[in-house]
Write an enzyme that holds these catalytic residues in place. Structure first.
Site, PDB file in Angstrom:
ATOM      1  N   LYS A  16       0.844  -1.206   0.000  1.00  0.00           N
ATOM      2  CA  LYS A  16       0.000   0.000   0.000  1.00  0.00           C
ATOM      3  C   LYS A  16       0.869   1.241   0.000  1.00  0.00           C
ATOM      4  O   LYS A  16       2.040   1.226   0.409  1.00  0.00           O
ATOM      5  CB  LYS A  16      -0.953   0.026   1.189  1.00  0.00           C
ATOM      6  CG  LYS A  16      -0.311   0.000   2.589  1.00  0.00           C
ATOM      7  CD  LYS A  16       0.022   1.336   3.187  1.00  0.00           C
ATOM      8  CE  LYS A  16       0.677   1.236   4.559  1.00  0.00           C
ATOM      9  NZ  LYS A  16       1.465   2.366   4.967  1.00  0.00           N
ATOM     10  N   PRO A 102       9.344  -4.684   0.476  1.00  0.00           N
ATOM     11  CA  PRO A 102      10.446  -4.465   1.418  1.00  0.00           C
ATOM     12  C   PRO A 102       9.936  -4.293   2.845  1.00  0.00           C
ATOM     13  O   PRO A 102       8.805  -3.831   3.052  1.00  0.00           O
ATOM     14  CB  PRO A 102      11.101  -3.168   0.921  1.00  0.00           C
ATOM     15  CG  PRO A 102      10.612  -2.981  -0.465  1.00  0.00           C
ATOM     16  CD  PRO A 102       9.276  -3.647  -0.557  1.00  0.00           C
ATOM     17  N   GLY A 106       7.359   1.203   5.240  1.00  0.00           N
ATOM     18  CA  GLY A 106       6.151   2.022   5.172  1.00  0.00           C
ATOM     19  C   GLY A 106       5.166   1.551   4.123  1.00  0.00           C
ATOM     20  O   GLY A 106       4.199   2.237   3.808  1.00  0.00           O
ATOM     21  N   GLY A 109       4.009  -4.253   4.484  1.00  0.00           N
ATOM     22  CA  GLY A 109       4.246  -5.657   4.122  1.00  0.00           C
ATOM     23  C   GLY A 109       3.744  -6.676   5.141  1.00  0.00           C
ATOM     24  O   GLY A 109       3.058  -7.640   4.778  1.00  0.00           O
ATOM     25  N   GLY A 110       4.070  -6.480   6.404  1.00  0.00           N
ATOM     26  CA  GLY A 110       3.663  -7.451   7.429  1.00  0.00           C
ATOM     27  C   GLY A 110       2.141  -7.520   7.542  1.00  0.00           C
ATOM     28  O   GLY A 110       1.551  -8.605   7.627  1.00  0.00           O
ATOM     29  N   SER A 111       1.492  -6.366   7.520  1.00  0.00           N
ATOM     30  CA  SER A 111       0.026  -6.326   7.609  1.00  0.00           C
ATOM     31  C   SER A 111      -0.608  -6.983   6.390  1.00  0.00           C
ATOM     32  O   SER A 111      -1.640  -7.676   6.496  1.00  0.00           O
ATOM     33  CB  SER A 111      -0.456  -4.876   7.699  1.00  0.00           C
ATOM     34  OG  SER A 111       0.148  -4.226   8.768  1.00  0.00           O
ATOM     35  N   ALA A 112      -0.010  -6.774   5.231  1.00  0.00           N
ATOM     36  CA  ALA A 112      -0.515  -7.386   3.998  1.00  0.00           C
ATOM     37  C   ALA A 112      -0.482  -8.913   4.134  1.00  0.00           C
ATOM     38  O   ALA A 112      -1.463  -9.613   3.822  1.00  0.00           O
ATOM     39  CB  ALA A 112       0.342  -6.947   2.809  1.00  0.00           C
ATOM     40  N   ASP A 144      -3.381  -1.492   9.726  1.00  0.00           N
ATOM     41  CA  ASP A 144      -3.471  -1.544   8.260  1.00  0.00           C
ATOM     42  C   ASP A 144      -4.070  -2.844   7.739  1.00  0.00           C
ATOM     43  O   ASP A 144      -4.419  -2.932   6.553  1.00  0.00           O
ATOM     44  CB  ASP A 144      -2.070  -1.398   7.638  1.00  0.00           C
ATOM     45  CG  ASP A 144      -1.454  -0.032   7.900  1.00  0.00           C
ATOM     46  OD1 ASP A 144      -2.221   0.936   8.086  1.00  0.00           O
ATOM     47  OD2 ASP A 144      -0.219   0.059   7.917  1.00  0.00           O
TER      48      ASP A 144
HETATM   49  P1  ATP Z   1       3.867  -0.296   8.415  1.00  0.00           P
HETATM   50  O1  ATP Z   1       3.861   0.647   7.270  1.00  0.00           O
HETATM   51  O2  ATP Z   1       2.569  -1.078   8.562  1.00  0.00           O
HETATM   52  O3  ATP Z   1       4.368   0.255   9.705  1.00  0.00           O
HETATM   53  P2  ATP Z   1       6.222  -1.428   7.378  1.00  0.00           P
HETATM   54  O4  ATP Z   1       5.973  -1.684   5.943  1.00  0.00           O
HETATM   55  O5  ATP Z   1       6.998  -0.192   7.701  1.00  0.00           O
HETATM   56  O6  ATP Z   1       4.846  -1.451   8.121  1.00  0.00           O
HETATM   57  P3  ATP Z   1       6.695  -4.179   7.848  1.00  0.00           P
HETATM   58  O7  ATP Z   1       7.422  -4.667   6.655  1.00  0.00           O
HETATM   59  O8  ATP Z   1       5.260  -4.498   7.938  1.00  0.00           O
HETATM   60  O9  ATP Z   1       6.947  -2.615   8.017  1.00  0.00           O
HETATM   61  O10 ATP Z   1       7.467  -4.729   9.135  1.00  0.00           O
HETATM   62  C1  ATP Z   1       7.196  -4.212  10.407  1.00  0.00           C
HETATM   63  C2  ATP Z   1       7.705  -5.202  11.461  1.00  0.00           C
HETATM   64  O11 ATP Z   1       6.894  -6.379  11.417  1.00  0.00           O
HETATM   65  C3  ATP Z   1       9.142  -5.624  11.241  1.00  0.00           C
HETATM   66  O12 ATP Z   1       9.816  -5.431  12.441  1.00  0.00           O
HETATM   67  C4  ATP Z   1       9.052  -7.110  10.911  1.00  0.00           C
HETATM   68  O13 ATP Z   1      10.099  -7.830  11.496  1.00  0.00           O
HETATM   69  C5  ATP Z   1       7.710  -7.546  11.497  1.00  0.00           C
HETATM   70  N1  ATP Z   1       7.012  -8.608  10.721  1.00  0.00           N
HETATM   71  C6  ATP Z   1       6.257  -9.589  11.222  1.00  0.00           C
HETATM   72  N2  ATP Z   1       5.736 -10.350  10.240  1.00  0.00           N
HETATM   73  C7  ATP Z   1       6.159  -9.844   9.076  1.00  0.00           C
HETATM   74  C8  ATP Z   1       5.956 -10.198   7.720  1.00  0.00           C
HETATM   75  N3  ATP Z   1       5.208 -11.242   7.353  1.00  0.00           N
HETATM   76  N4  ATP Z   1       6.536  -9.432   6.764  1.00  0.00           N
HETATM   77  C9  ATP Z   1       7.266  -8.345   7.130  1.00  0.00           C
HETATM   78  N5  ATP Z   1       7.512  -7.984   8.402  1.00  0.00           N
HETATM   79  C10 ATP Z   1       6.965  -8.710   9.386  1.00  0.00           C
END
Ligand code: ATP
Length: 305
Positions: A16, A102, A106, A109-112, A144
């Site tokens: 997103k 990545p 931001g 990815g984890g929420s997706a 998210d």
């Molecule tokens: P957001 O924008 O929602 O804050 P982000 O994109 O900045 O998220 P993510 O990649 O979602 O960050 O990762 C956030 C944290 O979640 C990281 O510390 C990671 O180790 C943890 N995490 C747990 N499960 C996952 C997953 N399936 N994919 C990525 N990160 C994950």
């Protein structure tokens, strides 16, 4: 005749972008009021879920897989455990996750991935929960998560409030995403926000403006001045490379430069696919990013392949 649920399922889930992100003052519980526009974009993680009596087990490969937990701390396993507890089912499953989104970038990815796990387990367990029920459960895993179940464009109001789905009328947004070498922790960025901002008075007007913007039904070109992220100032303070990146995009001719979520990815809006390729080449030449990719939106949310 009813068909039995599959033994294995593969799903794709998009990243997103937040075309607008407005943050209010901290509340008594320490969390912030927040109003944000979401757009799902064509950069996908792929999750395959299969039966495994020894599960839950998981394997993660692809982009930043070394920065992501491979065990119960992964949001995929947390999502399956949450849905399993809700249904009274044990998650005897194996999860094969191939990442292209990545981490700590931001891009959500984890929420997706958590949203993909909820949709996939709902099918494998034949539990027939509605999208709205999955979104309510998903909100317990992260702010998210519900968005990725529907995708396209929506407005979020934070604090587990229901998403406002936005009508879309075919406008395509083409983005170049530049991911700095360092990521940023969302929690740390909000803490920094409180040190540098005093926005009590202006926040409610900003929320109103975000809600009134015709995000899905107007051309991106007519919304350039609405592309704003209140977390840009604190994130840039923590990682000055972000301001360098945003400036680079402008110099390279982007229509707009915008930090994604709480950073550290910077998104540059291109006129079309050819302009995006040109921007990508100019930005890549600088050699300061770990990844530069082109993606467009809005796209649908979690999808079974
Ligand atoms: P957001 O924008 O929602 O804050 P982000 O994109 O900045 O998220 P993510 O990649 O979602 O960050 O990762 C956030 C944290 O979640 C990281 O510390 C990671 O180790 C943890 N995490 C747990 N499960 C996952 C997953 N399936 N994919 C990525 N990160 C994950």
């Amino acid at each position: 005749m009813t068909s039995s649920p599959p033994l294995q399922i593969t799903l794709q889930v998009p990243a997103k972008i937040n075309p607008q992100l407005r943050v209010g003052p901290p509340r008594q519980d320490g969390y912030h009021d927040i109003t944000l526009a979401y757009q799902a974009i064509s950069l996908y993680d792929i999750l395959t879920i299969s039966q495994n009596p020894h599960g839950p087990t998981m394997n993660v490969s692809g982009m930043d897989s070394d920065r992501v937990p491979h065990d119960q701390r992964n949001l995929v396993i947390k999502a399956a455990a949450l849905l399993g507890a809700h249904l009274g089912v044990k998650p005897h499953l194996h999860f094969e996750l191939v990442k292209s989104i990545p981490s700590e970038a931001g891009l959500g990815g984890g929420s997706a991935d958590a949203a993909a796990a909820l949709v996939g387990c709902n099918i494998l367990w034949d539990s027939k929960l509605s999208a709205d029920e999955l979104m309510t459960l998903g909100a317990h895993l992260g702010e998210d998560v519900p968005f990725f179940i529907i995708g396209m464009m929506a407005i979020g109001l934070g604090h587990k409030q229901p998403l406002i789905r936005l009508e879309t009328s075919g406008y395509k947004w083409t983005w170049v995403l530049a991911v700095p070498r360092r990521g940023l922790s969302t929690k740390a960025v909000f803490q920094e926000f409180d040190k540098v901002s005093d926005i009590e008075k202006v926040y409610l007007n900003r929320r109103k403006e975000c809600l009134e913007t015709p995000w899905g039904t107007t051309s991106p070109e007519s919304l350039l001045s609405a592309l704003v992220n209140d977390l840009e100032v604190p994130s840039t303070k923590m990682l000055p490379d972000i301001s360098l990146a945003l400036q680079l995009g402008k110099t390279a001719g982007a229509q707009a430069s915008l930090m994604c979520g709480s950073g550290s990815t910077c998104a540059f809006l291109a006129r079309d696919g050819d302009h995006a390729k040109h921007l990508k080449n100019s930005i890549q030449k600088e050699g300061i990013f770990r990844e530069v990719v082109i993606a467009s939106g809005p796209v649908e949310g979690v999808k079974v392949l």
